[in-house]
Design a protein around this motif. Structure first.
Motif, PDB file in Angstrom:
ATOM      1  N   GLU A 144       0.831  -1.204   0.000  1.00  0.00           N
ATOM      2  CA  GLU A 144       0.000   0.000   0.000  1.00  0.00           C
ATOM      3  C   GLU A 144       0.869   1.258   0.000  1.00  0.00           C
ATOM      4  N   ALA A 145       1.921   1.234   0.762  1.00  0.00           N
ATOM      5  CA  ALA A 145       2.820   2.394   0.803  1.00  0.00           C
ATOM      6  C   ALA A 145       3.469   2.624  -0.559  1.00  0.00           C
ATOM      7  N   ALA A 146       3.830   1.529  -1.209  1.00  0.00           N
ATOM      8  CA  ALA A 146       4.445   1.646  -2.535  1.00  0.00           C
ATOM      9  C   ALA A 146       3.463   2.230  -3.539  1.00  0.00           C
ATOM     10  N   VAL A 147       2.229   1.753  -3.473  1.00  0.00           N
ATOM     11  CA  VAL A 147       1.215   2.234  -4.413  1.00  0.00           C
ATOM     12  C   VAL A 147       0.945   3.721  -4.204  1.00  0.00           C
ATOM     13  N   VAL A 148       0.847   4.121  -2.956  1.00  0.00           N
ATOM     14  CA  VAL A 148       0.626   5.550  -2.677  1.00  0.00           C
ATOM     15  C   VAL A 148       1.770   6.378  -3.259  1.00  0.00           C
ATOM     16  N   ALA A 149       2.977   5.892  -3.088  1.00  0.00           N
ATOM     17  CA  ALA A 149       4.146   6.642  -3.581  1.00  0.00           C
ATOM     18  C   ALA A 149       4.168   6.725  -5.105  1.00  0.00           C
ATOM     19  N   MET A 150       3.629   5.704  -5.774  1.00  0.00           N
ATOM     20  CA  MET A 150       3.686   5.682  -7.242  1.00  0.00           C
ATOM     21  C   MET A 150       2.450   6.284  -7.901  1.00  0.00           C
ATOM     22  N   THR A 151       1.433   6.553  -7.112  1.00  0.00           N
ATOM     23  CA  THR A 151       0.200   7.110  -7.669  1.00  0.00           C
ATOM     24  C   THR A 151       0.442   8.509  -8.212  1.00  0.00           C
ATOM     25  N   ASN A 152      -0.128   8.768  -9.359  1.00  0.00           N
ATOM     26  CA  ASN A 152      -0.046  10.077 -10.032  1.00  0.00           C
ATOM     27  C   ASN A 152       1.294  10.354 -10.690  1.00  0.00           C
ATOM     28  N   LEU A 153       2.196   9.366 -10.714  1.00  0.00           N
ATOM     29  CA  LEU A 153       3.438   9.596 -11.458  1.00  0.00           C
ATOM     30  C   LEU A 153       3.129   9.561 -12.954  1.00  0.00           C
ATOM     31  N   PRO A 154       3.712  10.456 -13.730  1.00  0.00           N
ATOM     32  CA  PRO A 154       3.376  10.511 -15.153  1.00  0.00           C
ATOM     33  C   PRO A 154       3.881   9.293 -15.913  1.00  0.00           C
ATOM     34  N   GLY A 155       3.034   8.811 -16.813  1.00  0.00           N
ATOM     35  CA  GLY A 155       3.447   7.750 -17.727  1.00  0.00           C
ATOM     36  C   GLY A 155       3.417   6.359 -17.149  1.00  0.00           C
ATOM     37  N   VAL A 156       2.780   6.177 -15.981  1.00  0.00           N
ATOM     38  CA  VAL A 156       2.791   4.854 -15.343  1.00  0.00           C
ATOM     39  C   VAL A 156       1.399   4.521 -14.813  1.00  0.00           C
ATOM     40  N   ILE A 157       1.013   3.267 -14.963  1.00  0.00           N
ATOM     41  CA  ILE A 157      -0.196   2.766 -14.290  1.00  0.00           C
ATOM     42  C   ILE A 157       0.136   1.473 -13.567  1.00  0.00           C
ATOM     43  N   LEU A 158      -0.695   1.158 -12.587  1.00  0.00           N
ATOM     44  CA  LEU A 158      -0.605  -0.093 -11.852  1.00  0.00           C
ATOM     45  C   LEU A 158      -1.925  -0.815 -12.118  1.00  0.00           C
ATOM     46  N   PRO A 159      -1.956  -1.755 -13.056  1.00  0.00           N
ATOM     47  CA  PRO A 159      -3.233  -2.253 -13.571  1.00  0.00           C
ATOM     48  C   PRO A 159      -4.005  -3.193 -12.645  1.00  0.00           C
ATOM     49  N   PHE A 160      -3.365  -3.683 -11.611  1.00  0.00           N
ATOM     50  CA  PHE A 160      -4.051  -4.676 -10.773  1.00  0.00           C
ATOM     51  C   PHE A 160      -4.858  -4.017  -9.654  1.00  0.00           C
TER      52      PHE A 160
END
Lengths: 296, 254
Positions: A181-197
């Motif tokens: 969860e911490a990793a996802v929060v940190a990566m959320t809204n970064l340009p050019g990236v999605i986390l599809p799961f």
């Protein structure tokens, strides 16, 4: 290599070249733009079963959208260039066209490869549709019961990267989930990236093929299943009782790399034993993300 | 090659000056002397462009014209690309049958802006014309595609017989606007004298208008108000004496 006491394995994530499109969905307010985007990206976790991978890249303010309304940026990926327009036409037609107040615009305006998505969707207008050229771009106005649905005629397509990943090996399920969860929060809204799961996290990482069933193209990743440590060629270290995976897709390798760097650092927290990554020996995917190199 | 070709009116025409040789895209391959040699017609007599204009610059797709051009006709006729900026008012047939590019007039325009040649089926087939003032009769008549913006009042029969495209009028649109229109849109921000052959459909927010208005604000610096951008419009379908797939969108002041 250790970060906050967490071992960073000397390995790499192996990713594939995919085709990607970026959609800008706007609505009367952020709620309706998000409603459409959530439906559009539903059941789009993996090409293995969904034929496409998609996710919300980030939310947009009115200043960032073509029509000045709040919006959502979505990335949409397929393995080949033929299936991308097919998936977009079906999904936009069923999820964005149907959603109140929304409009749909291209988010890769400079991409030379153009997909005639709006041009295909226009026929829903049954001959009552109309087009407008504004600033050199053609838009289709489809009459709907609410009023009109506006969709850009073509969408850009470019090469992207799918399958960037890292695995969080933790002492227990709670610690693994908290780190993910911490990793996802940190990566959320970064340009050019999605986390599809779901929630950006995968609990059922897979390996190619099957040891038992010939018709299965992917089955459980038994080397990383803690419950199978005693009966398989396990790669789960002693003391690890839960593993979660983060999968990343993006517009290009640098975007994936930047997100992995941020995400892995955020995942290094109490209860996590090690971070590793999934690969196929480097023989299948052209993109290799070496964990220690990324984090150096 | 220059940043722009500049035509400055040196000798004011005493009679109508047909200068349909003036088009931004045509000057991209011409030197200043060649431009001055282009043929015009003054009161029915042959003349040269250089007889009336001084030419500065050469071989550019950006063209600026300055002076009182109310007697100059056919500016931008058949233009297919480039940018043409006029500092002043122009005569009739501005951008007649143009196919592309942008014409930005800082003044008014005469009749038949973006219209068709006499007897021709189609007027402009692409491009943009912005008139920062009033327009004469039949602006956008028989247009097949493209955009005409009139920030002042539009004369009678704006968009007459349009096949497609958009005519946007900030001020009042006089009688006969949209008559015999097949497809295409007339967007009226002011009063419009609507033909009886248009039928009211609904009042709503056309989703493409914010796009258009934001584009005009960005590209041309036009002062578009938020009430017009986010406002509601009455939609009238017509011309029902023709195909009936066109529309008049009239802003509802609230």
């Amino acid at each position: 290599m250790k970060i906050e006491g967490v071992t960073i394995e000397d390995t790499f994530a192996e990713a594939f070249t995919m085709r990607v499109a970026r959609l800008i969905i706007t609505g009367r307010n952020a709620k309706w733009a998000r409603e459409a985007a959530v439906k559009l990206t539903g059941f789009a976790t993996s090409v293995i079963g969904c034929k496409c991978e998609a996710g919300i890249e980030r939310e947009l303010t009115g200043d960032e959208t073509p029509d000045g309304r709040p919006g959502v940026s979505v990335l949409f990926l397929t393995l080949d260039k033929e299936s991308l327009p097919e998936q977009l036409i079906v999904r936009i037609g069923q999820t964005v066209l149907t959603c109140p107040t929304t409009a749909c615009f291209d988010g890769l305006t400079l991409a030379p490869d153009r997909l005639a998505v709006g041009k295909a969707l226009r026929v829903f207008g049954d001959g009552f549709q109309a087009s407008k050229v504004i600033g050199g771009k053609r838009y289709w106005r489809l009459p709907v019961m609410e009023g009109e649905f506006l969709v850009e005629e073509t969408f850009g397509m470019q090469k992207g990267v799918g399958g960037g990943n890292f695995l969080i090996l933790a002492e227990n399920a709670d610690a693994a989930l908290a780190a993910a969860e911490a990793a996802v929060v940190a990566m959320t809204n970064l340009p050019g990236v999605i986390l599809p799961f779901p929630g950006g996290v995968v609990r059922s990482g897979s390996k190619v093929g099957s040891k038992r069933y010939k018709n299965m193209i992917a089955t459980t990743n038994d080397p990383f299943d803690p419950t199978l440590r005693a009966i398989t060629a396990s790669q789960v270290p002693v003391g690890v009782n839960s593993v979660l995976e983060i999968v990343l897709d993006g517009t290009d390798a640098p975007a994936i790399e930047a997100a992995m760097r941020v995400g892995i650092r955020a995942a290094c927290r109490p209860g996590v034993v090690a971070i590793t990554a999934g690969n196929y020996g480097g023989k299948l995917g052209p993109h290799h993300f070496h964990l220690r190199k990324i984090l150096a | 090659m220059s940043d722009a070709v500049v035509l400055t009116l040196a000798t004011a025409p005493t009679r109508p000056l047909v200068a349909d040789c003036i088009a931004a895209d045509r000057f991209t391959s011409l030197g200043a002397r060649d431009i001055g040699q282009l043929p015009v017609t003054h009161g029915g007599r042959r003349a040269r462009l250089g007889d009336f204009f001084t030419v500065t610059g050469e071989r550019s797709a950006t063209l600026r014209i300055a002076g009182d051009l109310t007697k100059v006709e056919g500016i931008g006729a058949g233009m297919a690309g480039g940018d043409l900026v006029v500092d002043g008012s122009v005569g009739r047939d501005l951008g007649r049958a143009m196919a592309g590019g942008r014409i930005d007039v800082h003044g008014s325009a005469g009749e038949n802006a973006g219209g068709a040649l006499p007897g021709a089926a189609r007027g402009m087939t692409g491009g943009e014309i912005v008139i920062r003032g009033g327009a004469g009769a039949q602006a956008g008549a028989a247009a097949r595609r493209g955009l005409i913006v009139v920030t002042g009042d539009a004369g009678p029969q704006a968009g007459r017989g349009m096949i497609a495209g958009t005519v946007l009028v900030f001020g009042r649109a006089a009688a006969g606007a949209g008559r015999f229109l097949k497809r295409g849109s007339i967007v009226a921000l002011g009063a419009i004298d609507r033909p009886a052959t248009f039928r009211y459909a609904c009042t709503y927010r056309p989703p493409h208008l914010p796009l258009l208005f934001r584009y005009l604000r960005t590209r041309y610096g036009l002062a578009m108000g938020d009430p017009q951008i986010t406002g509601r419009y009455e939609r009238y379908s017509g011309d029902l004496a023709e195909l009936g797939k066109g529309e008049i969108l009239q802003w509802v002041a609230e």
